[in-house]
Design a protein around this motif. Structure first.
Motif, short mmCIF file in Angstrom:
data_model
loop_
_atom_site.label_atom_id
_atom_site.label_comp_id
_atom_site.label_asym_id
_atom_site.label_seq_id
_atom_site.Cartn_x
_atom_site.Cartn_y
_atom_site.Cartn_z
N MET A 18 2.18 -0.32 68.97
CA MET A 18 1.49 -1.51 69.42
C MET A 18 1.58 -2.56 68.30
O MET A 18 1.14 -2.32 67.18
CB MET A 18 0.03 -1.18 69.73
N ASN A 19 2.17 -3.70 68.61
CA ASN A 19 2.28 -4.79 67.64
C ASN A 19 1.18 -5.81 67.90
O ASN A 19 1.16 -6.46 68.94
CB ASN A 19 3.65 -5.46 67.75
N LYS B 47 -8.78 -14.16 65.67
CA LYS B 47 -8.41 -13.76 67.02
C LYS B 47 -7.30 -12.72 66.94
O LYS B 47 -6.47 -12.74 66.03
CB LYS B 47 -7.92 -14.97 67.82
N PHE B 48 -7.29 -11.83 67.92
CA PHE B 48 -6.31 -10.74 68.00
C PHE B 48 -5.64 -10.78 69.36
O PHE B 48 -6.29 -11.00 70.37
CB PHE B 48 -7.01 -9.38 67.84
N LYS B 49 -4.32 -10.53 69.36
CA LYS B 49 -3.60 -10.43 70.64
C LYS B 49 -2.42 -9.51 70.46
O LYS B 49 -1.96 -9.24 69.34
CB LYS B 49 -3.13 -11.80 71.13
N LEU B 50 -1.91 -9.01 71.57
CA LEU B 50 -0.73 -8.17 71.59
C LEU B 50 0.49 -9.08 71.45
O LEU B 50 0.56 -10.13 72.09
CB LEU B 50 -0.67 -7.42 72.92
N LYS B 51 1.43 -8.69 70.60
CA LYS B 51 2.63 -9.50 70.43
C LYS B 51 3.44 -9.49 71.71
O LYS B 51 3.65 -8.45 72.31
CB LYS B 51 3.47 -8.95 69.27
N GLU B 52 3.88 -10.68 72.11
CA GLU B 52 4.69 -10.79 73.32
C GLU B 52 6.05 -10.15 73.07
O GLU B 52 6.63 -10.32 71.99
CB GLU B 52 4.84 -12.26 73.70
N LYS B 53 6.55 -9.44 74.06
CA LYS B 53 7.81 -8.71 73.90
C LYS B 53 9.00 -9.64 73.66
O LYS B 53 9.92 -9.30 72.95
CB LYS B 53 8.06 -7.84 75.11
N ASN B 54 8.99 -10.83 74.23
CA ASN B 54 10.12 -11.75 74.08
C ASN B 54 9.96 -12.67 72.87
O ASN B 54 10.82 -13.49 72.61
CB ASN B 54 10.33 -12.57 75.34
N ALA B 55 8.88 -12.53 72.11
CA ALA B 55 8.69 -13.36 70.92
C ALA B 55 9.46 -12.77 69.76
O ALA B 55 9.73 -11.58 69.70
CB ALA B 55 7.21 -13.44 70.57
N ASN B 56 9.83 -13.61 68.81
CA ASN B 56 10.59 -13.15 67.64
C ASN B 56 9.77 -12.30 66.75
O ASN B 56 8.85 -12.42 66.23
CB ASN B 56 11.19 -14.33 66.89
N ALA C 146 -8.75 -3.75 74.59
CA ALA C 146 -8.95 -5.01 75.30
C ALA C 146 -7.68 -5.85 75.37
O ALA C 146 -7.44 -6.53 76.37
CB ALA C 146 -10.08 -5.80 74.64
N ILE C 147 -6.85 -5.82 74.33
CA ILE C 147 -5.66 -6.67 74.33
C ILE C 147 -4.51 -6.09 75.14
O ILE C 147 -3.55 -6.79 75.41
CB ILE C 147 -5.20 -7.01 72.89
N LYS C 148 -4.62 -4.83 75.55
CA LYS C 148 -3.56 -4.21 76.36
C LYS C 148 -3.29 -5.00 77.64
O LYS C 148 -2.17 -5.03 78.12
CB LYS C 148 -3.93 -2.78 76.74
N SER C 149 -4.30 -5.64 78.17
CA SER C 149 -4.14 -6.38 79.43
C SER C 149 -3.74 -7.84 79.20
O SER C 149 -3.75 -8.63 80.13
CB SER C 149 -5.44 -6.33 80.23
N GLY C 150 -3.39 -8.18 77.94
CA GLY C 150 -2.95 -9.54 77.67
C GLY C 150 -4.04 -10.48 77.20
O GLY C 150 -3.79 -11.66 77.00
#
Length: 66
Positions: free
Chosen positions: A1-2, A57-66, A44-48
């Motif tokens: 998980m990034n 703030k914390f978020k899951l790294k988007e798969k298409n982001a560098n 909580a961030i698993k759902s975006g």
């Protein structure tokens, strides 16, 4: 998980490793169970969602982001 973090005074999101996540959460919540807070953030961030803990703030790294 990034996971990425962003403080309220920052404009960019930063990739953050688990050790630094715990350090950040400890700074923000003090002794209020940083490990439990990190588990909550991860779930909580698993759902975006973006989760705020104090001024960070914390978020899951988007798969298409560098």
């Amino acid at each position: 998980m990034n996971i990425q973090t962003q403080y309220s005074y920052e404009k960019i999101w930063t990739d953050t490793n688990e050790k630094d996540l715990l350090r950040i959460i400890t700074e923000e919540v003090g002794d209020a169970d940083p490990s439990g807070t990190l588990m909550y953030v991860k779930e909580a961030i698993k759902s975006g969602k973006t989760i705020s803990v104090g001024s960070c703030k914390f978020k899951l790294k988007e798969k298409n982001a560098n």
